[in-house]
Design a protein around this motif. Sequence first.
Motif, PDB file in Angstrom:
ATOM      1  N   ILE A  12       0.944  -1.176  -0.088  1.00  0.00           N
ATOM      2  CA  ILE A  12      -0.077   0.119  -0.134  1.00  0.00           C
ATOM      3  C   ILE A  12       1.078   1.117   0.063  1.00  0.00           C
ATOM      4  CG2 ILE A  12      -1.629   1.319   1.318  1.00  0.00           C
ATOM      5  CD1 ILE A  12      -2.769  -1.374   2.472  1.00  0.00           C
ATOM      6  N   ASN A  13       2.015   1.144   0.837  1.00  0.00           N
ATOM      7  CA  ASN A  13       2.993   2.439   1.036  1.00  0.00           C
ATOM      8  C   ASN A  13       4.125   1.943   0.539  1.00  0.00           C
ATOM      9  OD1 ASN A  13       2.065   1.325   3.716  1.00  0.00           O
ATOM     10  ND2 ASN A  13       4.048   2.118   3.788  1.00  0.00           N
ATOM     11  N   TYR A  14       5.182   2.856   0.337  1.00  0.00           N
ATOM     12  CA  TYR A  14       6.571   2.531   0.106  1.00  0.00           C
ATOM     13  C   TYR A  14       7.049   2.026   1.468  1.00  0.00           C
ATOM     14  CZ  TYR A  14       6.634   5.465  -4.118  1.00  0.00           C
ATOM     15  OH  TYR A  14       6.476   5.939  -5.277  1.00  0.00           O
ATOM     16  N   THR A 146       5.847  -4.739  -6.143  1.00  0.00           N
ATOM     17  CA  THR A 146       6.401  -3.364  -5.384  1.00  0.00           C
ATOM     18  C   THR A 146       6.950  -3.769  -4.124  1.00  0.00           C
ATOM     19  OG1 THR A 146       4.116  -3.192  -4.515  1.00  0.00           O
ATOM     20  CG2 THR A 146       4.393  -2.118  -6.523  1.00  0.00           C
ATOM     21  N   GLY A 147       7.654  -2.749  -3.407  1.00  0.00           N
ATOM     22  CA  GLY A 147       8.264  -2.969  -2.140  1.00  0.00           C
ATOM     23  C   GLY A 147       9.393  -3.826  -2.253  1.00  0.00           C
ATOM     24  N   LYS A 148       9.349  -5.053  -1.487  1.00  0.00           N
ATOM     25  CA  LYS A 148      10.502  -6.229  -1.818  1.00  0.00           C
ATOM     26  C   LYS A 148      10.008  -7.192  -2.626  1.00  0.00           C
ATOM     27  CE  LYS A 148      11.767  -5.808   3.063  1.00  0.00           C
ATOM     28  NZ  LYS A 148      10.901  -4.881   3.718  1.00  0.00           N
ATOM     29  N   GLY A 149       8.944  -7.002  -3.375  1.00  0.00           N
ATOM     30  CA  GLY A 149       8.197  -7.906  -4.355  1.00  0.00           C
ATOM     31  C   GLY A 149       9.167  -8.531  -5.626  1.00  0.00           C
ATOM     32  N   LEU A 162       0.070 -16.271  -7.156  1.00  0.00           N
ATOM     33  CA  LEU A 162      -0.253 -15.138  -8.313  1.00  0.00           C
ATOM     34  C   LEU A 162       0.637 -14.219  -8.251  1.00  0.00           C
ATOM     35  CD1 LEU A 162      -4.184 -15.405  -8.195  1.00  0.00           C
ATOM     36  CD2 LEU A 162      -2.579 -16.835  -9.322  1.00  0.00           C
ATOM     37  N   VAL A 163       0.970 -13.421  -9.209  1.00  0.00           N
ATOM     38  CA  VAL A 163       1.884 -12.251  -9.347  1.00  0.00           C
ATOM     39  C   VAL A 163       1.466 -11.228  -9.989  1.00  0.00           C
ATOM     40  CG1 VAL A 163       4.347 -11.772  -9.934  1.00  0.00           C
ATOM     41  CG2 VAL A 163       3.793 -13.904  -9.356  1.00  0.00           C
ATOM     42  N   PHE A 164       1.463 -10.110  -9.610  1.00  0.00           N
ATOM     43  CA  PHE A 164       1.074  -8.853 -10.114  1.00  0.00           C
ATOM     44  C   PHE A 164       1.889  -7.497 -10.069  1.00  0.00           C
ATOM     45  CE2 PHE A 164      -2.870 -11.225  -9.071  1.00  0.00           C
ATOM     46  CZ  PHE A 164      -3.669 -10.997 -10.359  1.00  0.00           C
ATOM     47  N   ASP A 165       1.797  -6.696 -10.961  1.00  0.00           N
ATOM     48  CA  ASP A 165       2.700  -5.583 -10.871  1.00  0.00           C
ATOM     49  C   ASP A 165       2.635  -4.682  -9.706  1.00  0.00           C
ATOM     50  OD1 ASP A 165       4.095  -6.382 -13.268  1.00  0.00           O
ATOM     51  OD2 ASP A 165       2.887  -4.797 -14.320  1.00  0.00           O
TER      52      ASP A 165
END
Length: 177
Positions: A12-14, A146-149, A162-165
């Motif tokens: 949700i956030n950085y 995002t993040g550590k993704g 499942l993987v999303f941007d």
Amino acid sequence: MKLLILDRDGVINYDSDDYIKSLEEWIPLPGAIRALAQLSQAGWTIAIATNQSGIARGYYPLSTLHAMHQRLRDLVAEQGGELGLIVYCPHGPDDGCACRKPKPGMLEQIAEYYDVNLTGVWFVGDSSSDLNTALAVGCQPVLVKTGKGLRTLAKPLPQGTLVFDDLAAVASQLISL
């Protein structure tokens, strides 16, 4: 009930390896607030489960965490949405609690609060501990980049992940179902 469970930092956030320690450091990721509002408007109940060991480490007080969560709720409300339950683990990694991810305590708390079975419920995170927590309670593990993704994506993922941007892509998928 259409329930979606999210990790916070990096989804949700950085996120920061130095922790998000102040309201000024809590900055939403692009498109995340709008995605939350759209999900809410589409009938999704959104719960958040977040490790916050910075409290145990003395990096910030509980009042700062509550201010961050109130800011999140306010931003989503400004976009016409609503957030559900936000649970957090304030403990450090060596405290032996049952709530710190990858332990399932926070997700079990969400299940009890909403009186639902979590089998198949999407749990969106950016780390291996998020994905493993999802599996521990039968949730569908979902990784965002995002993040550590991206670091997490470089490692083997649990089968069926499942993987999303980003969160906006998750929202788009869920709203179209």
